[in-house]
Scaffold this active site. Sequence first.
Site, PDB file in Angstrom:
ATOM      1  CD  GLU A  41      -2.860   1.004   2.782  1.00 17.47           C
ATOM      2  OE1 GLU A  41      -3.295   1.872   3.049  1.00 17.47           O
ATOM      3  OE2 GLU A  41      -2.474   0.414   3.292  1.00 17.47           O
ATOM      4  CE  LYS A 113      -6.999   1.101   3.359  1.00 18.02           C
ATOM      5  NZ  LYS A 113      -6.368   1.819   4.336  1.00 18.02           N
ATOM      6  CB  CYS A 150      -4.893  -1.656   4.676  1.00 16.98           C
ATOM      7  SG  CYS A 150      -3.866  -2.198   5.843  1.00 16.98           S
TER       8      CYS A 150
END
Length: 557
Positions: A41, A113, A150
């Site tokens: 990330e 994300k 994540c």
Amino acid sequence: MRLALAQLNPVVGDLRGNAERILAAAHTASAEGATLLLTPELSLWGYPPRDLLLQPARLDLQNTVLDWLVSQLDGRCPLLVGVALPCEDGRAPCLHNGIALVDQRGWRGVARKQLLPSYDVFDERRYFRPGEGPCLLTLAGGERLGLTVCEDLWVEDALQRERLAGPDPIAALVEAKPDVLINLAASPCEIGKPGLRRRLATQAARRLNCPVVYLNQVGGNDELVFDGSSFVVASNGDALLELPPCQEAVQMWDSATPAISAGTAPVDEELLLRTLVLGVRDYARKCGFGKALLGLSGGIDSALVAVIAAAALGPENISTLLMPSPWSSAGSIDDATALAQRLKLTHHTLPIGDLMEGFDAGLRPALTQGPEGVTAENLQSRIRGTLLMAVANQQGQLLLTTGNKSELAVGYCTLYGDMNGGLAVIGDLYKTTVFRLCDWIDSPEAASCRRDLGLPAEGEVVGAAIRTKPPSAELRPDQKDSDSLPDYGQLDPLLRALIQERTPAETLVAAGHDSALVARVQQLLRRAEFKRRQAAPLLKISSQAFGSGWRLPIAAS
């Protein structure tokens, strides 16, 4: 499909340097026939970049660096790179925490994300806007990759403590039937967290009926230490690949030959030690320090910090000062000297008795007498803190503070004294944890880890004399910590409940804790906030540390 997992240690904000690290991994991956290279990330920025994301010039540089990566990929495999992707409408926040596909034809955003953490140390909603899913990438060979970043994996109420409000990125991919789910992460280390990540990935693998690749950043960035511990699990949760904790690595996983390659996970104490060593090493390296200094007292806290520092930077780069007062016991002086000799550290003794007398004489006109009580005790600590800062300044060393979390919690520490320094190495370890970790370091089970970290593998390192003595600041005759504080065996469970679990006092009393003790600890915790606000940054290893994720006011009831 042959995927290369690049568990990288970026420098926050060093876009050019991080791109070079990614390219070096691409060289390795291509030489081993990779279909695609995966990076963590925000791998181009390092995590967390915080307000660097608000600098327009640096955002422009990102595009330049990505174009440079494209130009360097001649004959090499494509890359998935963690980047900050602009939002099309330009409204604030105007970025996505995203993934770019970089190949010889150019680069483009392929995932954004969806769940943005803004709890504890995270503040992603300050910079990013949530993306929309599902995020699916089809490779040239027809392989279908589900892409998540994540927190997008953290959607299991039964497994995790708190689940962010928002979509379920895993559920959104069910109908797409990906061949593999990829999660690119920057997940800081906490004890027990690697196992939780594995359980979350296993649940996702079963829901999607496909393998899950979990790739985590490694390295220390300020207070956060990322342990890596990346892995691949099969659709039934079996381990297919495990990358080592606390070190950079590039490893291959071939979906056609998913042989079991599972190692033994380190015990909690080993992971804790390796994490702290990595945190000190990277904090020093990324801040431009090659050498460190600390004060040795003969107590267990400074002994543990010395061990960690020696492993992190090498004993030849660590200097220690012993600064005995008239109240320092002969045993403590001998124990500190013996520890320095075992670790082969440069060691000097600077007695402070004359300096204490000078301060006493200098203060008499203002106080009409010499300083007494806590004032006199704090003066000793501040004399030592001044000497340490002077030596560190003169010799260009990083001064390491040696206080623990229990002391920071209740204010059993001295501003401008023992709190002086650039990094609080064990500031997130309760005193009982310090004892437990030192016991493990000196155990035969730790010999292999000690050898790997460059510490003495034979015999004791901390030493039984240090591990078994009653804790004492030795600021007055025959002083013990227990004179001022509850026994750490009572204190630390209360602190853990109040700090990490936010347990109400009534609940603690109902569970059997003494009401007067609970009230006293609560008061100490509240009154020490002004000290913590001025403390050196610490290395976070718990779910709630006294760092950027601790946001209590100073002036409050």
